[in-house]
Design a protein around this motif. Sequence first.
Motif, PDB file in Angstrom:
ATOM      1  N   LEU A  31      12.261  22.036 -40.943  1.00 14.32           N
ATOM      2  CA  LEU A  31      12.297  20.842 -41.784  1.00 14.32           C
ATOM      3  C   LEU A  31      12.786  19.626 -40.996  1.00 14.32           C
ATOM      4  O   LEU A  31      12.209  18.542 -41.096  1.00 14.32           O
ATOM      5  N   ARG A  32      13.824  19.800 -40.195  1.00 16.78           N
ATOM      6  CA  ARG A  32      14.312  18.696 -39.356  1.00 16.78           C
ATOM      7  C   ARG A  32      13.203  18.183 -38.438  1.00 16.78           C
ATOM      8  O   ARG A  32      13.003  16.982 -38.302  1.00 16.78           O
ATOM      9  N   ASP A  33      12.481  19.100 -37.802  1.00 20.24           N
ATOM     10  CA  ASP A  33      11.380  18.707 -36.913  1.00 20.24           C
ATOM     11  C   ASP A  33      10.293  17.963 -37.688  1.00 20.24           C
ATOM     12  O   ASP A  33       9.761  16.951 -37.213  1.00 20.24           O
ATOM     13  N   LEU A  34       9.956  18.464 -38.865  1.00 25.73           N
ATOM     14  CA  LEU A  34       8.922  17.839 -39.679  1.00 25.73           C
ATOM     15  C   LEU A  34       9.341  16.444 -40.128  1.00 25.73           C
ATOM     16  O   LEU A  34       8.561  15.493 -40.040  1.00 25.73           O
ATOM     17  N   LEU A  35      10.575  16.289 -40.614  1.00 24.68           N
ATOM     18  CA  LEU A  35      11.043  14.973 -41.059  1.00 24.68           C
ATOM     19  C   LEU A  35      11.061  13.975 -39.909  1.00 24.68           C
ATOM     20  O   LEU A  35      10.678  12.811 -40.072  1.00 24.68           O
ATOM     21  N   ALA A  36      11.494  14.422 -38.736  1.00 29.92           N
ATOM     22  CA  ALA A  36      11.502  13.549 -37.560  1.00 29.92           C
ATOM     23  C   ALA A  36      10.089  13.094 -37.218  1.00 29.92           C
ATOM     24  O   ALA A  36       9.850  11.912 -36.932  1.00 29.92           O
ATOM     25  N   LEU A  69       4.747   9.763 -52.123  1.00 34.45           N
ATOM     26  CA  LEU A  69       4.281  11.018 -52.714  1.00 34.45           C
ATOM     27  C   LEU A  69       3.361  11.769 -51.753  1.00 34.45           C
ATOM     28  O   LEU A  69       3.379  13.004 -51.712  1.00 34.45           O
ATOM     29  N   GLU A  70       2.594  11.050 -50.943  1.00 36.38           N
ATOM     30  CA  GLU A  70       1.740  11.702 -49.943  1.00 36.38           C
ATOM     31  C   GLU A  70       2.599  12.379 -48.874  1.00 36.38           C
ATOM     32  O   GLU A  70       2.324  13.513 -48.471  1.00 36.38           O
ATOM     33  N   LEU A  71       3.652  11.705 -48.411  1.00 39.25           N
ATOM     34  CA  LEU A  71       4.555  12.320 -47.437  1.00 39.25           C
ATOM     35  C   LEU A  71       5.229  13.553 -48.045  1.00 39.25           C
ATOM     36  O   LEU A  71       5.355  14.591 -47.389  1.00 39.25           O
ATOM     37  N   ARG A  72       5.638  13.447 -49.286  1.00 40.57           N
ATOM     38  CA  ARG A  72       6.269  14.576 -49.959  1.00 40.57           C
ATOM     39  C   ARG A  72       5.307  15.756 -50.039  1.00 40.57           C
ATOM     40  O   ARG A  72       5.691  16.903 -49.850  1.00 40.57           O
ATOM     41  N   GLN A  73       4.032  15.457 -50.297  1.00 41.73           N
ATOM     42  CA  GLN A  73       3.040  16.529 -50.380  1.00 41.73           C
ATOM     43  C   GLN A  73       2.877  17.239 -49.039  1.00 41.73           C
ATOM     44  O   GLN A  73       2.708  18.462 -48.992  1.00 41.73           O
ATOM     45  N   GLN A  74       2.957  16.499 -47.949  1.00 41.34           N
ATOM     46  CA  GLN A  74       2.877  17.125 -46.631  1.00 41.34           C
ATOM     47  C   GLN A  74       4.047  18.096 -46.413  1.00 41.34           C
ATOM     48  O   GLN A  74       3.867  19.179 -45.846  1.00 41.34           O
ATOM     49  N   ILE A  75       5.220  17.712 -46.871  1.00 40.25           N
ATOM     50  CA  ILE A  75       6.386  18.605 -46.765  1.00 40.25           C
ATOM     51  C   ILE A  75       6.181  19.822 -47.662  1.00 40.25           C
ATOM     52  O   ILE A  75       6.418  20.963 -47.251  1.00 40.25           O
ATOM     53  N   ALA A  76       5.719  19.589 -48.894  1.00 44.63           N
ATOM     54  CA  ALA A  76       5.481  20.699 -49.831  1.00 44.63           C
ATOM     55  C   ALA A  76       4.444  21.672 -49.274  1.00 44.63           C
ATOM     56  O   ALA A  76       4.605  22.888 -49.393  1.00 44.63           O
ATOM     57  N   ALA A 125      13.400   3.038 -46.282  1.00 47.43           N
ATOM     58  CA  ALA A 125      13.928   2.916 -44.917  1.00 47.43           C
ATOM     59  C   ALA A 125      13.714   4.182 -44.104  1.00 47.43           C
ATOM     60  O   ALA A 125      13.469   4.117 -42.896  1.00 47.43           O
ATOM     61  N   GLY A 126      13.818   5.332 -44.744  1.00 41.31           N
ATOM     62  CA  GLY A 126      13.692   6.579 -43.986  1.00 41.31           C
ATOM     63  C   GLY A 126      13.817   7.794 -44.879  1.00 41.31           C
ATOM     64  O   GLY A 126      13.796   7.697 -46.103  1.00 41.31           O
ATOM     65  N   LEU A 127      13.955   8.923 -44.223  1.00 40.14           N
ATOM     66  CA  LEU A 127      14.120  10.209 -44.888  1.00 40.14           C
ATOM     67  C   LEU A 127      15.493  10.774 -44.551  1.00 40.14           C
ATOM     68  O   LEU A 127      15.984  10.580 -43.442  1.00 40.14           O
ATOM     69  N   GLY A 128      16.101  11.451 -45.493  1.00 43.58           N
ATOM     70  CA  GLY A 128      17.402  12.073 -45.267  1.00 43.58           C
ATOM     71  C   GLY A 128      17.373  13.517 -45.720  1.00 43.58           C
ATOM     72  O   GLY A 128      16.557  13.905 -46.555  1.00 43.58           O
ATOM     73  N   LEU A 129      18.261  14.287 -45.150  1.00 43.83           N
ATOM     74  CA  LEU A 129      18.385  15.700 -45.505  1.00 43.83           C
ATOM     75  C   LEU A 129      19.856  15.990 -45.778  1.00 43.83           C
ATOM     76  O   LEU A 129      20.716  15.641 -44.967  1.00 43.83           O
ATOM     77  N   HIS A 130      20.133  16.600 -46.924  1.00 50.63           N
ATOM     78  CA  HIS A 130      21.498  16.926 -47.325  1.00 50.63           C
ATOM     79  C   HIS A 130      21.586  18.380 -47.771  1.00 50.63           C
ATOM     80  O   HIS A 130      20.628  18.931 -48.288  1.00 50.63           O
ATOM     81  N   ALA A 131      22.760  18.960 -47.612  1.00 46.36           N
ATOM     82  CA  ALA A 131      23.044  20.304 -48.108  1.00 46.36           C
ATOM     83  C   ALA A 131      24.109  20.199 -49.192  1.00 46.36           C
ATOM     84  O   ALA A 131      25.116  19.501 -49.021  1.00 46.36           O
ATOM     85  N   TYR A 132      23.876  20.887 -50.299  1.00 44.08           N
ATOM     86  CA  TYR A 132      24.830  20.887 -51.400  1.00 44.08           C
ATOM     87  C   TYR A 132      26.004  21.788 -51.040  1.00 44.08           C
ATOM     88  O   TYR A 132      25.831  22.946 -50.679  1.00 44.08           O
ATOM     89  N   GLY A 141      21.071  14.968 -41.639  1.00 39.25           N
ATOM     90  CA  GLY A 141      20.271  14.105 -40.778  1.00 39.25           C
ATOM     91  C   GLY A 141      19.597  12.987 -41.537  1.00 39.25           C
ATOM     92  O   GLY A 141      19.413  13.060 -42.752  1.00 39.25           O
ATOM     93  N   ARG A 142      19.265  11.929 -40.782  1.00 39.59           N
ATOM     94  CA  ARG A 142      18.539  10.777 -41.315  1.00 39.59           C
ATOM     95  C   ARG A 142      17.518  10.360 -40.266  1.00 39.59           C
ATOM     96  O   ARG A 142      17.819  10.338 -39.075  1.00 39.59           O
ATOM     97  N   TRP A 143      16.315  10.004 -40.740  1.00 36.13           N
ATOM     98  CA  TRP A 143      15.248   9.611 -39.843  1.00 36.13           C
ATOM     99  C   TRP A 143      14.610   8.333 -40.375  1.00 36.13           C
ATOM    100  O   TRP A 143      14.096   8.316 -41.493  1.00 36.13           O
ATOM    101  N   SER A 144      14.653   7.266 -39.600  1.00 37.91           N
ATOM    102  CA  SER A 144      14.067   5.978 -40.002  1.00 37.91           C
ATOM    103  C   SER A 144      12.570   5.969 -39.726  1.00 37.91           C
ATOM    104  O   SER A 144      12.104   6.483 -38.708  1.00 37.91           O
ATOM    105  N   PHE A 145      11.822   5.362 -40.634  1.00 40.76           N
ATOM    106  CA  PHE A 145      10.387   5.216 -40.419  1.00 40.76           C
ATOM    107  C   PHE A 145      10.142   4.253 -39.262  1.00 40.76           C
ATOM    108  O   PHE A 145      10.745   3.185 -39.197  1.00 40.76           O
ATOM    109  N   ARG A 146       9.247   4.659 -38.342  1.00 41.03           N
ATOM    110  CA  ARG A 146       8.978   3.841 -37.162  1.00 41.03           C
ATOM    111  C   ARG A 146       7.505   3.678 -36.853  1.00 41.03           C
ATOM    112  O   ARG A 146       7.129   3.000 -35.908  1.00 41.03           O
ATOM    113  N   GLY A 147       6.632   4.306 -37.635  1.00 40.24           N
ATOM    114  CA  GLY A 147       5.205   4.241 -37.358  1.00 40.24           C
ATOM    115  C   GLY A 147       4.633   2.873 -37.632  1.00 40.24           C
ATOM    116  O   GLY A 147       5.246   2.026 -38.295  1.00 40.24           O
TER     117      GLY A 147
END
Length: 148
Positions: A31-36, A69-76, A125-132, A141-147
């Motif tokens: 997931l970290r690799d994918l979000l990056a 939603l398209e980015l979310r679908q790629q993760i799903a 601004a970007g994507l973040g990942l959190h653990a409960y 982790g946090r990844w800023s959009f750069r494309g």
Amino acid sequence: MRRAHFPPERNHLTAHVTLFHALPPSGEGELRDLLARLAADNPAPAAVLDCIISLGRGTALHLVSPAMLELRQQIADRFHGMLTAQDSSRPRLHITVQNKVSPVLARALQAELAGSFRQRHFTFAGLGLHAYMGGPWQSLGRWSFRGT
């Protein structure tokens, strides 16, 4: 708005948009690799803060963002077969302003906010990942959009 209206004992995160509720911990590295990669390859997704919505026992700001939603679908798609029932369906993107209050308090805030609400355009601004962690959340982790 979240600081003003979210019960303080439950407010462990700043305002955010939840794309998934329970991704498998065993997939954290993937997931970290994918979000990056998604953040590096994609421009900041456009969105519209659309309207105020009821959460029953809370209040939220509804968002419209086909690009997110398209980015979310790629993760799903990558985690197909490992998603919970809740995460298998398309989400209603929103920012929770208030939660876990009585329906009366929620309706009162919705009426209050309706008087001054206006649609706003923005980009994520970007994507973040959190653990409960049983109350507080740990940032993974946090990844800023750069494309472009």
